[in-house]
Structures are given as structure tokens and as C-alpha cells.
Design an enzyme around this catalytic site. Structure first.
Site, PDB file in Angstrom:
ATOM      1  N   SER A  56      -9.892  -2.622  -1.247  1.00  0.00           N
ATOM      2  CA  SER A  56      -8.564  -2.574  -1.857  1.00  0.00           C
ATOM      3  C   SER A  56      -7.467  -3.117  -0.957  1.00  0.00           C
ATOM      4  O   SER A  56      -6.595  -3.873  -1.405  1.00  0.00           O
ATOM      5  CB  SER A  56      -8.237  -1.138  -2.267  1.00  0.00           C
ATOM      6  OG  SER A  56      -8.286  -0.266  -1.139  1.00  0.00           O
ATOM      7  N   LYS A  96     -20.070   1.340   6.859  1.00  0.00           N
ATOM      8  CA  LYS A  96     -18.814   1.704   6.187  1.00  0.00           C
ATOM      9  C   LYS A  96     -17.898   2.342   7.223  1.00  0.00           C
ATOM     10  O   LYS A  96     -18.175   3.426   7.733  1.00  0.00           O
ATOM     11  CB  LYS A  96     -19.056   2.660   5.027  1.00  0.00           C
ATOM     12  CG  LYS A  96     -17.797   2.960   4.225  1.00  0.00           C
ATOM     13  CD  LYS A  96     -18.109   3.869   3.051  1.00  0.00           C
ATOM     14  CE  LYS A  96     -16.861   4.171   2.244  1.00  0.00           C
ATOM     15  NZ  LYS A  96     -17.133   5.090   1.106  1.00  0.00           N
ATOM     16  N   ARG A 115      -7.312   5.011  -2.565  1.00  0.00           N
ATOM     17  CA  ARG A 115      -7.044   6.437  -2.793  1.00  0.00           C
ATOM     18  C   ARG A 115      -6.310   6.632  -4.113  1.00  0.00           C
ATOM     19  O   ARG A 115      -6.585   7.555  -4.872  1.00  0.00           O
ATOM     20  CB  ARG A 115      -6.221   7.022  -1.646  1.00  0.00           C
ATOM     21  CG  ARG A 115      -6.806   6.771  -0.258  1.00  0.00           C
ATOM     22  CD  ARG A 115      -7.973   7.680   0.070  1.00  0.00           C
ATOM     23  NE  ARG A 115      -8.369   7.510   1.454  1.00  0.00           N
ATOM     24  CZ  ARG A 115      -9.497   6.933   1.856  1.00  0.00           C
ATOM     25  NH1 ARG A 115     -10.338   6.458   0.972  1.00  0.00           N
ATOM     26  NH2 ARG A 115      -9.788   6.828   3.142  1.00  0.00           N
ATOM     27  N   LYS A 137     -18.839  -2.716   4.608  1.00  0.00           N
ATOM     28  CA  LYS A 137     -17.570  -2.367   3.973  1.00  0.00           C
ATOM     29  C   LYS A 137     -16.638  -1.769   5.017  1.00  0.00           C
ATOM     30  O   LYS A 137     -17.050  -0.820   5.693  1.00  0.00           O
ATOM     31  CB  LYS A 137     -17.837  -1.358   2.848  1.00  0.00           C
ATOM     32  CG  LYS A 137     -16.608  -0.917   2.070  1.00  0.00           C
ATOM     33  CD  LYS A 137     -16.998   0.074   0.966  1.00  0.00           C
ATOM     34  CE  LYS A 137     -15.795   0.477   0.140  1.00  0.00           C
ATOM     35  NZ  LYS A 137     -16.147   1.425  -0.939  1.00  0.00           N
ATOM     36  N   ARG A 144     -11.868  10.728   7.169  1.00  0.00           N
ATOM     37  CA  ARG A 144     -13.330  10.809   7.070  1.00  0.00           C
ATOM     38  C   ARG A 144     -14.000  10.315   8.349  1.00  0.00           C
ATOM     39  O   ARG A 144     -15.114   9.804   8.324  1.00  0.00           O
ATOM     40  CB  ARG A 144     -13.794   9.995   5.860  1.00  0.00           C
ATOM     41  CG  ARG A 144     -13.229  10.511   4.537  1.00  0.00           C
ATOM     42  CD  ARG A 144     -13.843   9.793   3.349  1.00  0.00           C
ATOM     43  NE  ARG A 144     -13.399  10.417   2.117  1.00  0.00           N
ATOM     44  CZ  ARG A 144     -12.718   9.806   1.160  1.00  0.00           C
ATOM     45  NH1 ARG A 144     -12.403   8.522   1.298  1.00  0.00           N
ATOM     46  NH2 ARG A 144     -12.352  10.436   0.064  1.00  0.00           N
ATOM     47  N   TYR A 176     -12.376  -7.415  -6.373  1.00  0.00           N
ATOM     48  CA  TYR A 176     -11.595  -7.154  -7.578  1.00  0.00           C
ATOM     49  C   TYR A 176     -11.213  -8.451  -8.284  1.00  0.00           C
ATOM     50  O   TYR A 176     -10.746  -8.417  -9.425  1.00  0.00           O
ATOM     51  CB  TYR A 176     -10.354  -6.328  -7.215  1.00  0.00           C
ATOM     52  CG  TYR A 176     -10.744  -4.993  -6.613  1.00  0.00           C
ATOM     53  CD1 TYR A 176     -11.175  -3.956  -7.416  1.00  0.00           C
ATOM     54  CD2 TYR A 176     -10.738  -4.795  -5.230  1.00  0.00           C
ATOM     55  CE1 TYR A 176     -11.581  -2.737  -6.875  1.00  0.00           C
ATOM     56  CE2 TYR A 176     -11.139  -3.587  -4.678  1.00  0.00           C
ATOM     57  CZ  TYR A 176     -11.562  -2.562  -5.501  1.00  0.00           C
ATOM     58  OH  TYR A 176     -11.967  -1.367  -4.955  1.00  0.00           O
TER      59      TYR A 176
END
Length: 330
Positions: A281, A203, A213, A255, A224, A320
Site C-alpha cells: 500500500s 515480511k 491499516r 513483502k 508487529r 493494486y
């Protein structure tokens, strides 16, 4: 010397001459069972809330989430990955809503299981970022840094609560060292050896997470980068893979997907468990935005992006578009 006709003798284009020919010789095929639908459920809303940065995606109510799960089942989708968005006032320093049996994610897990039973794998995001007021994936120490080992204690409790709520699969996404082993032990301690662990093995600290977000109502300030991977690095992904497999991961994931197909291919080549990839996203939003402007063919771009992810080695894809594409494939 014998001649075998005029140049060129080899004509690969013969295998591209018609749709039926191309279909017959296709090396990579998408199937509804490949897909897992990520879905957001928001506490305290009576109508779905559109996510501005992700056209067509919403923060569900409990009722509309159940409907989305039923539609995924009908389309042949394999799983649904649930993300809970608590009311802002319920966020705190340690993400208490994440271990509250009445927290929105646990309630949503129970709702979906009641709606679809075992016809759809109910997967739960096991992370603190949605439930902490600082927006990080773990608890913070006195210096404001994410405390890896203190966070593992919270993850163990989260795993047990999510399993009790009915999750078939837990997906620890926080990138804490040792998280898979701690979660596996926590599940086994309560007799839930049947609950699988999908490791977010790779990730990256990616700019493509931007729209997410908004989707989870993140309170994050900063980044992060101290615990998610550096986009410049690929070799360390193999180390993460070895550690997750040693700790008992049932499945592993890369990811984001699209910008890291090289890493996905390396993981898929050596992993002896199923490999997933998350089309995140930003990947979704870029295609939707370009299609809205008429710059690309939306449907073709979606299928091409998903085919590329599967071709690189993903057995399952979180996207999605899962239900939409599965319906078309059927």
C-alpha cells in the site's frame, strides 16, 4: 598497431536509438499473467467505500468485488488475493470471523469462484489481523504477547475453511514459526492436496504498510516487530526461505517489494519454486500522491517500479495496479 576507428569504438547507445530497438533488446518484460490483484471486501456495505490513503482503491461490496474479478480475468491477470473486512462488532480475541463459514472472507471466496470459476486463481489472506479486536496476526497470551503455537491451531482451521469455500491458494501472512507445515498438514487432512500455499516467506515490519491499516479497518495498537522481520536484516530471510520450502511451500513471497529488491534478488536466486513480491500500500500511495501533485509521470513511474520488481527476480507481482497495467499491456 591496427586502429579500429576513432574512440569510442563501443557505443551501447546504438541499442537505444528508437522505441522499436529498445523494445527488441529489452531484458525484462511485463506481462498481464505476472500480476495478482489484492482486493478488499467489506461486510455490511451497499456501496464501495473509498480508501482515503489509497486513491483509486476501495473496500468492495460483494457485487463490486465480483465485477472487479471479472475485469481482472478480461485483462489477463492471473490471480486475486482477497482480504475480508468484517463488521466491527464481529471482531473478537481469537478472530472467530476468520473461521466462520459465513464470515465475509469465506463468503467472498464463494462469490468470486461462482463469478469466474477457474479462470482466475482465487487466493485468500490467511491471517487473523482483520478479525481480531486487538489487530494482531495471532491470538494473545495472558501477558498480551502473540502466542505462536496457539495461533497455528487457528491457522489450521482457517486453511480448511478457506479451502472449503473454494480458495485455489491460501496465503498465510502472519509470520508465525511453523505456519506452512501446519497449514499443509491441515489441508491434506481434509483431502485438499490440490490447494496451494503461497508462503509470505519474507515480511518486514515496515512503515510502508501504513495505508493498509485503513484498507482492512485494522484495530492494531502498537506494532508487529516481535514476529515480522527487522528491516535491518537480510540473511535471516534465507533461513525463513529454507524453512518454508522444507515445510512444503508451493510458492514464496517477499513483502514489501520496492524497499527490499536486494532481498528479493537473493531469494529468487536460490528458490526452486515460483517467487512473488507484493508491492504494498505505501509503495502504491507514494506514487499516486506524487503523481497527483504533478511531481512525477504516473504511468511511467508505475511501469518503472513494476519492471524493477520483476527485474529483481519476481515471477509474479501483487499490485493494486494489476488490472490497469494488464489492460494497457494487452
Amino acid at each position: 598497431m591496427t586502429t579500429y576507428g576513432s574512440f569510442p569504438g563501443a557505443r551501447p547507445r546504438r541499442l537505444r536509438v528508437s522505441p522499436v530497438m529498445r523494445r527488441m533488446v529489452a531484458e525484462t518484460r511485463l506481462h498481464p499473467a505476472d500480476f495478482i490483484l489484492p482486493a478488499f471486501v467489506r461486510e455490511g456495505v451497499s456501496e464501495p467505500v473509498p480508501i482515503g490513503a489509497m486513491p483509486g482503491v476501495v473496500q468492495h461490496t460483494r457485487d463490486t468485488l465480483k465485477k472487479a474479478a471479472a475485469e481482472a480475468v478480461a485483462a489477463g491477470v492471473s490471480g486475486i488475493m482477497l482480504f475480508g473486512v468484517p463488521e466491527e462488532g464481529k471482531k473478537d480475541a481469537v478472530g472467530s470471523a476468520g473461521t466462520d463459514p459465513e464470515g465475509i472472507l469465506q463468503v467472498a471466496i464463494r462469490d468470486v469462484r461462482a463469478e469466474v470459476g477457474d479462470e482466475l486463481l482465487v487466493m485468500s489472506d490467511l491471517c487473523l489481523d482483520e478479525t481480531t479486536h486487538h489487530g494482531h496476526c495471532g491470538v494473545l497470551d495472558a501477558q498480551g504477547r502473540v502466542d505462536n503455537d496457539a495461533t497455528l491451531e487457528r491457522y489450521a482451521e482457517m486453511a480448511q475453511v478457506q479451502a472449503d469455500a473454494g480458495a485455489h491458494v491460501v496465503g498465510p501472512s502472519g509470520m508465525m514459526d511453523g505456519q506452512i507445515g501446519v497449514i499443509r498438514d491441515a489441508l491434506d487432512q481434509i483431502g485438499r492436496e490440490d490447494v496451494a500455499v503461497l508462503a509470505y516467506t519474507v515480511k518486514y515490519a515496515s512503515a510502508f504498510f501504513g495505508p493498509f491499516r485503513e484498507a482492512v479497518g485494522s484495530s492494531l495498537k502498537g506494532d508487529r516487530k516481535t514476529y515480522q522481520q527487522d528491516p535491518a536484516n537480510a540473511r535471516e530471510s534465507m533461513r525463513e526461505l529454507a524453512l518454508d520450502l522444507e515445510e512444503g511451500a508451493d510458492m514464496v513471497m517477499v513483502k514489501p517489494a520496492g524497499p527490499y529488491l536486494d532481498v528479493l534478488a537473493r531469494v529468487a536466486e536460490v528458490a526452486d519454486v515460483p517467487v512473488a513480491a507484493y508491492q504494498i500500500s505505501g509503495e502504491y500511495s507514494m506514487i499516486e500522491a506524487a503523481a497527483e501533485k504533478g511531481w512525477i509521470d504516473r504511468d511511467q513511474a508505475i511501469l518503472e517500479a513494476l519492471t524493477g520488481i520483476k527485474r529483481a527476480g519476481a515471477q509474479n507481482i501483487l499490485t493494486y495496479w494489476a488490472t490497469e497495467v494488464a489492460q494497457k499491456l494487452r
